[in-house]
Design a protein around this motif. Structure first.
Motif, PDB file in Angstrom:
ATOM      1  N   HIS A  14       0.899  -1.291   0.084  1.00 48.23           N
ATOM      2  CA  HIS A  14       0.170  -0.151  -0.004  1.00 48.23           C
ATOM      3  C   HIS A  14       1.014   1.062   0.208  1.00 48.23           C
ATOM      4  CE1 HIS A  14      -3.925   1.760   0.732  1.00 48.23           C
ATOM      5  NE2 HIS A  14      -3.374   2.787   1.575  1.00 48.23           N
ATOM      6  N   ILE A  15       0.385   2.491  -0.387  1.00 48.88           N
ATOM      7  CA  ILE A  15       1.353   3.487  -0.758  1.00 48.88           C
ATOM      8  C   ILE A  15       1.930   3.996   0.961  1.00 48.88           C
ATOM      9  CG2 ILE A  15       0.449   6.008  -0.195  1.00 48.88           C
ATOM     10  CD1 ILE A  15      -0.376   5.898  -3.275  1.00 48.88           C
ATOM     11  N   ASP A  16       3.122   4.145   0.775  1.00 49.97           N
ATOM     12  CA  ASP A  16       3.599   4.743   2.183  1.00 49.97           C
ATOM     13  C   ASP A  16       4.017   3.680   3.148  1.00 49.97           C
ATOM     14  OD1 ASP A  16       3.997   7.361   1.652  1.00 49.97           O
ATOM     15  OD2 ASP A  16       2.247   7.992   2.759  1.00 49.97           O
ATOM     16  N   HIS A  17       3.859   2.272   2.784  1.00 47.78           N
ATOM     17  CA  HIS A  17       4.285   1.277   3.585  1.00 47.78           C
ATOM     18  C   HIS A  17       5.836   1.053   3.328  1.00 47.78           C
ATOM     19  CE1 HIS A  17       0.139  -0.474   4.781  1.00 47.78           C
ATOM     20  NE2 HIS A  17       0.239   0.529   4.764  1.00 47.78           N
ATOM     21  N   LYS A  19       8.064   1.119   0.344  1.00 52.61           N
ATOM     22  CA  LYS A  19       8.342   0.292  -0.644  1.00 52.61           C
ATOM     23  C   LYS A  19       9.686   0.788  -1.004  1.00 52.61           C
ATOM     24  CE  LYS A  19       6.514   0.598  -4.551  1.00 52.61           C
ATOM     25  NZ  LYS A  19       5.494   0.607  -5.786  1.00 52.61           N
ATOM     26  N   SER A  20       9.891   2.177  -1.491  1.00 52.13           N
ATOM     27  CA  SER A  20      10.847   2.757  -1.885  1.00 52.13           C
ATOM     28  C   SER A  20      12.145   2.919  -1.107  1.00 52.13           C
ATOM     29  CB  SER A  20      10.791   4.526  -2.103  1.00 52.13           C
ATOM     30  OG  SER A  20       9.552   4.705  -2.804  1.00 52.13           O
ATOM     31  N   THR A  21      11.877   2.859   0.358  1.00 58.41           N
ATOM     32  CA  THR A  21      12.948   2.811   1.228  1.00 58.41           C
ATOM     33  C   THR A  21      13.514   1.473   1.218  1.00 58.41           C
ATOM     34  OG1 THR A  21      11.298   4.299   2.585  1.00 58.41           O
ATOM     35  CG2 THR A  21      13.439   3.592   3.796  1.00 58.41           C
ATOM     36  N   GLN A  41      15.018   6.960  -1.851  1.00 56.66           N
ATOM     37  CA  GLN A  41      13.671   6.660  -2.849  1.00 56.66           C
ATOM     38  C   GLN A  41      13.994   6.778  -4.234  1.00 56.66           C
ATOM     39  OE1 GLN A  41      10.160   8.756  -1.039  1.00 56.66           O
ATOM     40  NE2 GLN A  41      10.433   7.573   0.611  1.00 56.66           N
ATOM     41  N   ASP A  44      11.616   6.025  -7.446  1.00 56.28           N
ATOM     42  CA  ASP A  44      10.600   6.597  -7.922  1.00 56.28           C
ATOM     43  C   ASP A  44      10.458   8.168  -7.976  1.00 56.28           C
ATOM     44  OD1 ASP A  44       8.314   6.492  -4.883  1.00 56.28           O
ATOM     45  OD2 ASP A  44      10.186   7.496  -5.300  1.00 56.28           O
ATOM     46  N   ASN A 132       6.910  -4.522   7.445  1.00 56.65           N
ATOM     47  CA  ASN A 132       8.194  -3.328   7.806  1.00 56.65           C
ATOM     48  C   ASN A 132       8.065  -2.649   8.865  1.00 56.65           C
ATOM     49  OD1 ASN A 132      10.338  -1.670   6.882  1.00 56.65           O
ATOM     50  ND2 ASN A 132       8.580  -0.692   5.540  1.00 56.65           N
ATOM     51  N   LYS A 133       8.892  -1.653   8.969  1.00 57.92           N
ATOM     52  CA  LYS A 133       8.793  -0.607  10.067  1.00 57.92           C
ATOM     53  C   LYS A 133       8.828  -1.153  11.565  1.00 57.92           C
ATOM     54  CE  LYS A 133       6.756   2.628   6.991  1.00 57.92           C
ATOM     55  NZ  LYS A 133       5.822   3.761   6.795  1.00 57.92           N
ATOM     56  N   ASP A 135      10.897  -1.102  13.560  1.00 57.53           N
ATOM     57  CA  ASP A 135      11.312  -0.214  14.581  1.00 57.53           C
ATOM     58  C   ASP A 135      10.437   0.804  15.123  1.00 57.53           C
ATOM     59  OD1 ASP A 135      12.045   2.619  13.012  1.00 57.53           O
ATOM     60  OD2 ASP A 135      11.476   1.082  11.819  1.00 57.53           O
ATOM     61  N   LEU A 136       9.336   0.974  14.517  1.00 53.01           N
ATOM     62  CA  LEU A 136       8.452   2.149  15.141  1.00 53.01           C
ATOM     63  C   LEU A 136       7.831   1.648  16.527  1.00 53.01           C
ATOM     64  CD1 LEU A 136       6.407   3.213  12.080  1.00 53.01           C
ATOM     65  CD2 LEU A 136       8.080   4.371  13.417  1.00 53.01           C
ATOM     66  N   SER A 163      13.076  -3.648   9.214  1.00 54.33           N
ATOM     67  CA  SER A 163      12.772  -2.216   9.348  1.00 54.33           C
ATOM     68  C   SER A 163      13.914  -1.471   7.935  1.00 54.33           C
ATOM     69  CB  SER A 163      13.724  -1.515  10.468  1.00 54.33           C
ATOM     70  OG  SER A 163      13.770  -0.383  10.176  1.00 54.33           O
ATOM     71  N   ALA A 164      12.989  -1.054   7.242  1.00 53.52           N
ATOM     72  CA  ALA A 164      13.658  -0.426   5.853  1.00 53.52           C
ATOM     73  C   ALA A 164      14.438   0.593   6.311  1.00 53.52           C
ATOM     74  CB  ALA A 164      12.475  -0.357   4.721  1.00 53.52           C
ATOM     75  N   LYS A 165      13.938   1.426   7.292  1.00 51.71           N
ATOM     76  CA  LYS A 165      14.762   2.588   7.931  1.00 51.71           C
ATOM     77  C   LYS A 165      15.983   2.225   8.573  1.00 51.71           C
ATOM     78  CE  LYS A 165      14.085   6.549  10.542  1.00 51.71           C
ATOM     79  NZ  LYS A 165      13.093   7.118  11.746  1.00 51.71           N
TER      80      LYS A 165
HETATM   81  P1  GTP Z   1       4.959   5.430  -2.036  1.00 50.11           P
HETATM   82  O1  GTP Z   1       6.041   5.560  -2.929  1.00 50.11           O
HETATM   83  O2  GTP Z   1       4.150   6.776  -1.829  1.00 50.11           O
HETATM   84  O3  GTP Z   1       4.165   4.428  -2.675  1.00 50.11           O
HETATM   85  O4  GTP Z   1       5.368   5.154  -0.888  1.00 50.11           O
HETATM   86  P2  GTP Z   1       6.541   3.997  -0.262  1.00 50.11           P
HETATM   87  O5  GTP Z   1       5.686   2.922  -0.031  1.00 50.11           O
HETATM   88  O6  GTP Z   1       7.608   3.801  -1.409  1.00 50.11           O
HETATM   89  O7  GTP Z   1       6.861   4.517   1.051  1.00 50.11           O
HETATM   90  P3  GTP Z   1       8.333   5.317   1.235  1.00 50.11           P
HETATM   91  O8  GTP Z   1       9.512   4.247   1.199  1.00 50.11           O
HETATM   92  O9  GTP Z   1       8.370   6.607   0.609  1.00 50.11           O
HETATM   93  O10 GTP Z   1       8.200   5.489   2.736  1.00 50.11           O
HETATM   94  C1  GTP Z   1       7.020   6.003   3.460  1.00 50.11           C
HETATM   95  C2  GTP Z   1       7.490   6.601   4.667  1.00 50.11           C
HETATM   96  O11 GTP Z   1       7.720   5.502   5.798  1.00 50.11           O
HETATM   97  C3  GTP Z   1       8.742   7.395   4.658  1.00 50.11           C
HETATM   98  O12 GTP Z   1       8.549   8.681   5.408  1.00 50.11           O
HETATM   99  C4  GTP Z   1       9.724   6.548   5.174  1.00 50.11           C
HETATM  100  O13 GTP Z   1      10.700   7.182   5.773  1.00 50.11           O
HETATM  101  C5  GTP Z   1       9.075   5.607   6.276  1.00 50.11           C
HETATM  102  N1  GTP Z   1       9.597   4.383   6.522  1.00 50.11           N
HETATM  103  C6  GTP Z   1       9.919   3.405   5.641  1.00 50.11           C
HETATM  104  N2  GTP Z   1      10.511   2.272   6.027  1.00 50.11           N
HETATM  105  C7  GTP Z   1      10.360   2.807   7.177  1.00 50.11           C
HETATM  106  C8  GTP Z   1      10.860   1.881   8.542  1.00 50.11           C
HETATM  107  O14 GTP Z   1      11.071   0.482   8.495  1.00 50.11           O
HETATM  108  N3  GTP Z   1      10.728   2.426   9.701  1.00 50.11           N
HETATM  109  C9  GTP Z   1      10.561   3.716   9.799  1.00 50.11           C
HETATM  110  N4  GTP Z   1      10.313   4.087  11.331  1.00 50.11           N
HETATM  111  N5  GTP Z   1      10.009   4.459   8.999  1.00 50.11           N
HETATM  112  C10 GTP Z   1       9.885   3.899   7.623  1.00 50.11           C
END
Ligand code: GTP
Length: 597
Positions: A14-17, A19-21, A41, A44, A132-133, A135-136, A163-165
């Motif tokens: 889903h958007i913002d989950h 993927k790019s990170t 990112q 994209d 994912n995430k 760490d939150l 954690s992609a972060k």
């Molecule tokens: P779209 O390109 O819009 O589809 O989003 P996306 O799925 O590519 O998500 P993106 O990688 O842009 O991440 C969305 C937000 O989540 C960003 O602010 C990232 O920094 C944050 N984020 C991604 N992975 C993690 C993680 O593992 N932990 C935390 N804390 N934040 C994360």
């Protein structure tokens, strides 16, 4: 590279989950980019690519990962993240053997997680579930795990947590891609069959075609044929996709890469089309090709009339890179010269508008979006109408059909009531309601597309405090009762403001539009009548009372600079207005129907 050492995969989410990170972490881990480089990112951002001088749009990237002493090629194929582009998504998925299903532990499963999962399953992909995430602090790992097990029928230990972060778990995930996703299988010794999963226009290289080779091989210098157009080209360059082009002599069975073959526009290298040799090629194309079908129509006009010539040129350039955009010239009594355009959906419309402004510096306004109606006249003639201007005289109409969408909404149980009410107001037909867990439900509805494009998404977000997610695909055409509503300003019909809507809504929307107009059109020195009408019959009316005081009257005393500022501000404001008769109308007035309730 032997097929057994290749993995072609994508990430669905889903958007913002994240993927790019996650893709960034993969690139780091496989040394495509240095650790700690803030190239977030990469996959994209078009702007970022330009700024960093990266040569390709990176909708696919080839990485090498060493697992137990053996190098494996991992091709990550990116998928667009929005419901407007589900056909493109399906072709990218068709180029893979496996998919990472990525779910944000703090959000859980959402509508696009599900719809992308279904698409991946439709394409027989092996699914690798990933949370994912982690760490939150608010991550609900266990809950997300349970939901995934429920949906996929897998065991908790099969789900990889990352954690992609911070990068935690990412190396394990790369290992799992090697061990758990299947290698491609095809016949390397037969006529080539390659699927186009993306194509884009590069200013320096022309059209770059991204392909996945399913059988045989393609080589530099090969004379190739594209199935859908039967056109022939010669491969000038072929190679792998990294952050830069990496030319090779050939792409073999199982591999993904790019081709440059002097193709003039992306419309000639359609996503989903099959490439083979012009002589001795394969008999049949790969399945699944579809012409792009616009779903949403709107007219665009330059805000400044003098930009028209510029717009003609720019839209043609945009089209070079966007096979799904269709357009034809249009002239409006109210707005002058512009274009009637067809888009895949509302986001696509927004993207085109934004690109015209940002890349070509042309501010444009778009009229109320519409869908395509199929109209049968009493004379037996059949029409396809997407522009209210072309709507026939109601007395001549035998029947009208409108497009319906299969719609999936995922919403926390707290907001079900609000969402059901909204969907009902939008003429939704309930199919079923399924509980994902005790906190969330999936609602399946059939909704008319016109009801979705009239601001449904924003309203859905409002009534669910941002929690509901939405996904939809075309279902079928159904008989309906729609009418054309005209808007009159001081008795003058404004063609660009007409809209088509369901008969039952016409009165309310007409009223709401005239009220909105009364708010957004500034007062003039004279009284302004705003009316909505069907045929010749007025169904709603609002009035803007005349301005009594001069704006400058507020500036008592002799503050000259303040007066000047005020006058300049007025002049600036004027530039953004359209003159209709003697009334200055701001741009947002043309989208008043989207504000209607
Ligand atoms: P779209 O390109 O819009 O589809 O989003 P996306 O799925 O590519 O998500 P993106 O990688 O842009 O991440 C969305 C937000 O989540 C960003 O602010 C990232 O920094 C944050 N984020 C991604 N992975 C993690 C993680 O593992 N932990 C935390 N804390 N934040 C994360």
């Amino acid at each position: 590279m032997k097929e057994e050492f290749i993995r072609n995969f994508c990430i669905v989410a889903h958007i913002d989950h994240g993927k790019s990170t996650l893709a960034d972490r993969f690139l780091e881990e496989t040394h495509i980019i240095g650790k700690g480089t803030e190239v977030s990112q990469i996959l994209d951002s078009m702007d970022l690519e330009r700024e960093k001088g990266i040569t390709i749009k990176s909708h696919a990237v080839r990485m090498v990962h060493n697992y137990q002493g053996q190098d494996y090629v991992l091709n990550l194929i990116d998928t667009p993240g929005h419901v407007d582009f589900s056909y493109e998504v399906s072709r990218a998925l068709a180029s893979c053997e496996g998919a990472i299903l990525l779910v944000d532990a703090s959000q859980g499963i959402e509508a696009q997680t599900m719809s992308n999962l279904y698409l991946a399953l439709d394409n027989n992909l092996e699914i690798l579930p990933v949370i994912n995430k982690i760490d939150l602090p608010k991550a609900d790992i266990e809950g997300t795990e349970n939901d995934l097990c429920e949906i996929l029928g897998c065991l908790p230990e099969e789900i990889i947590k990352v954690s992609a972060k911070t990068g935690e778990g990412v190396k394990d995930l790369l290992d799992a891609i090697v061990t758990r996703l299947p290698a491609p299988k095809g016949n390397p010794d037969t006529a080539p069959r390659a699927l186009i999963f993306d194509s884009y226009f590069d200013m320096y290289r022309g059209v770059v075609v991204l392909v996945r080779v399913f059988e045989g091989k393609l080589q530099k210098g090969d004379k190739i044929k594209l199935f859908s157009t039967a056109r022939e080209y010669e491969i000038e360059e072929i190679g792998y996709l990294g952050l830069k082009f990496s030319p090779q002599t050939e792409l073999t069975c199982g591999e993904a890469g790019y081709i440059i073959a002097n193709i003039k526009e992306v419309a000639d290298a359609r996503v989903g089309d099959t490439i083979t040799l012009s002589k001795g090629g394969c008999e049949n194309p790969l399945p699944g090709f579809r012409e792009p079908k616009p779903m949403v129509y709107s007219s665009i006009f330059p805000i400044n009339g003098e930009d028209y010539e510029n717009l003609v040129e720019s839209i043609a350039k945009l089209k070079l890179n966007d096979a799904s955009l269709i357009y034809e010239k249009e002239s409006s009594a109210a707005l002058g010269y512009g274009f009637r355009c067809g888009f895949l959906g509302m986001l696509h419309l927004e993207i085109v508008k934004e690109r015209l402004l940002r890349e070509y510096n042309i501010p444009i306004m778009a009229t109320t979006p519409s869908v395509r109606f199929l109209i049968k006249l009493k004379s037996g003639e059949e029409l396809q109408i997407n522009n209210p201007v072309d709507f026939p005289d109601p007395s001549t109409i035998e029947s009208i059909m409108e497009p319906f969408m299969d719609t999936e909404i995922i919403v926390p149980t707290d907001y079900i009531g609000n969402v059901l009410k909204l969907v009902q107001e939008r003429r939704g037909i309930q199919k079923d309601i399924q509980y994902i867990d005790e906190k969330r439900v999936t609602l399946h509805y059939e909704l008319p597309l016109i009801e979705i494009i009239f601001d449904f998404y924003d309203k859905l977000k409002t009534v669910s405090r941002g929690y509901a997610s939405l996904d939809y695909t075309f279902k079928d055409y159904r008989e309906t009762d729609v009418v054309k509503v005209d808007i009159l300003i001081n008795g003058e019909k404004v063609d660009a403001m007409s809209f088509i809507c369901h008969q039952d809504k016409a009165y309310n929307w007409g009223k709401s539009v005239t009220e909105t107009l009364a708010e957004v059109i500034p007062k003039h020195l004279f009284k302004i009548a705003l009316q909505a009408a069907i045929g010749g019959k007025i169904i709603a009316r609002s009035t803007i009372n005349p301005l009594r005081k001069d704006v400058l009257a507020k500036c008592y005393g002799g503050d000259v600079s303040r007066k000047r500022k005020l006058l300049e501000k007025q002049k600036e404001g004027k530039k953004k207005m359209k003159e209709i008769g003697s009334v200055s109308v701001p741009q947002e007035a043309f989208l008043a129907v989207l504000k209607a309730d």
